[in-house]
Design an enzyme around this catalytic site. Structure first.
Site, PDB file in Angstrom:
ATOM      1  N   LYS A 127       0.834  -1.215   0.000  1.00 38.14           N
ATOM      2  CA  LYS A 127       0.000   0.000   0.000  1.00 38.14           C
ATOM      3  C   LYS A 127       0.866   1.263   0.000  1.00 38.14           C
ATOM      4  CE  LYS A 127      -2.241  -0.947   3.859  1.00 38.14           C
ATOM      5  NZ  LYS A 127      -1.662  -2.241   4.243  1.00 38.14           N
TER       6      LYS A 127
ATOM      7  N   ARG B 224      -8.845   1.452   9.415  1.00 37.26           N
ATOM      8  CA  ARG B 224      -8.512   0.070   9.740  1.00 37.26           C
ATOM      9  C   ARG B 224      -9.610  -0.592  10.561  1.00 37.26           C
ATOM     10  NH1 ARG B 224      -2.499   0.927   9.358  1.00 37.26           N
ATOM     11  NH2 ARG B 224      -1.487  -1.112   9.385  1.00 37.26           N
TER      12      ARG B 224
ATOM     13  N   ARG C  19      11.624  -7.096   5.231  1.00 39.54           N
ATOM     14  CA  ARG C  19      11.601  -5.641   5.076  1.00 39.54           C
ATOM     15  C   ARG C  19      12.609  -4.966   6.008  1.00 39.54           C
ATOM     16  NH1 ARG C  19       5.920  -2.612   5.251  1.00 39.54           N
ATOM     17  NH2 ARG C  19       5.896  -3.164   7.454  1.00 39.54           N
TER      18      ARG C  19
ATOM     19  N   ARG D 103      11.817  -2.985  11.522  1.00 41.16           N
ATOM     20  CA  ARG D 103      10.815  -2.353  12.378  1.00 41.16           C
ATOM     21  C   ARG D 103      10.415  -3.308  13.490  1.00 41.16           C
ATOM     22  NH1 ARG D 103       6.152   0.053   8.456  1.00 41.16           N
ATOM     23  NH2 ARG D 103       4.841  -0.953  10.009  1.00 41.16           N
TER      24      ARG D 103
ATOM     25  N   ARG E 246      -0.311  -8.764  13.891  1.00 41.38           N
ATOM     26  CA  ARG E 246      -0.864  -7.796  12.925  1.00 41.38           C
ATOM     27  C   ARG E 246      -1.803  -8.481  11.932  1.00 41.38           C
ATOM     28  NH1 ARG E 246       4.335  -5.304  10.577  1.00 41.38           N
ATOM     29  NH2 ARG E 246       3.035  -3.810   9.449  1.00 41.38           N
TER      30      ARG E 246
END
Ligand code: AMP
Length: 215
Positions: free
Chosen positions: A13, A88, A127, A160, A171
């Site tokens: 996104k 969300r 990531r 992260r 998540r």
């Protein structure tokens, strides 16, 4: 143009939002980025948000809705925006509708990026983000030449906290329970379109543009 991007964490996104903002001359609003900035600055809001974020939980609706309502009131959003990571929850979606209605506007498109769980976990665990400029990399391919330094600003690349395995699992659960139901919510309003999140950045963006042109 007023656009919302939906989809699980890691679906791309953020990357697609940057391209949409550049192409259509609209503002990119990422609640994740705004929240990470508040955490960095150690504000009251940042301290409240951090405990939820590191665990992979959602920051309470009231805090996030306030941030977005304030940002959308800025003059530079008059031309349009692409919301990345908001809404969300259904409460956030309703609040967004209300804020836009108050100003005589509404959303033009909601793009849902689809990606299966195995690919989500694979992407998030690879990531790396720059602690300085926030640039996003995928290990090991993107780091073959630059090692663990950012190719743009030279600062260190980090994982992260919410890309650690336990937070990724959390998540995903939160996404299924709280955010996925928004697909049905926006389907009812007739502005939802689906784009597969697999493929190169350019391929996915091509599909996004094609879908927007059809709407
Ligand atoms: P993101 O960068 O969009 O993956 O967001 C990172 C984290 O920020 C999320 O896991 C949440 O803890 C928090 N966050 C971002 N956007 C929202 C939102 N709309 N509602 C609640 N929490 C959010």
């Amino acid at each position: 143009m007023r656009i919302v991007l939906l989809g699980p964490p890691g679906a791309g996104k953020g990357t697609q939002a940057v391209l949409l903002a550049q192409t259509y001359g609209i503002q990119h609003i990422s609640t994740g980025d705004i929240l990470r900035e508040t955490v960095k600055h150690g504000t009251d809001l940042g301290r409240q948000a951090e405990s939820y974020m590191t665990k992979g939980e959602l920051v309470p609706d009231a805090l996030v809705i306030g941030i977005v309502a304030e940002r959308l009131a800025d003059q530079d959003c008059a031309n349009g925006f692409v919301l990345d990571g908001f809404p969300r929850t259904e409460a956030q979606a309703r609040a967004l509708d209300a804020v836009l209605k108050e100003r005589g506007g509404k959303l033009d498109a909601v793009i849902n990026f689809g990606l299966d769980d195995a690919e989500i976990v694979r992407r998030l665990s690879r990531r790396r983000v720059c602690e300085g400029c926030g640039a996003v990399y995928s290990a090991p391919a993107d780091l073959a030449t630059s090692g663990d330094a950012c190719g743009r600003c030279g600062r260190t690349l980090i994982t992260r906290a919410d890309d650690e395995p336990e937070a990724i699992r959390r998540r995903l659960c939160v996404y299924r329970a709280e955010t996925e139901p928004l697909i049905a919510y926006y389907c009812r309003s007739g502005i939802l379109t689906h784009v597969g999140g697999v493929g190169s950045v350019d391929e996915v963006f091509c599909s996004v543009r094609a879908k927007l042109a059809e709407m």
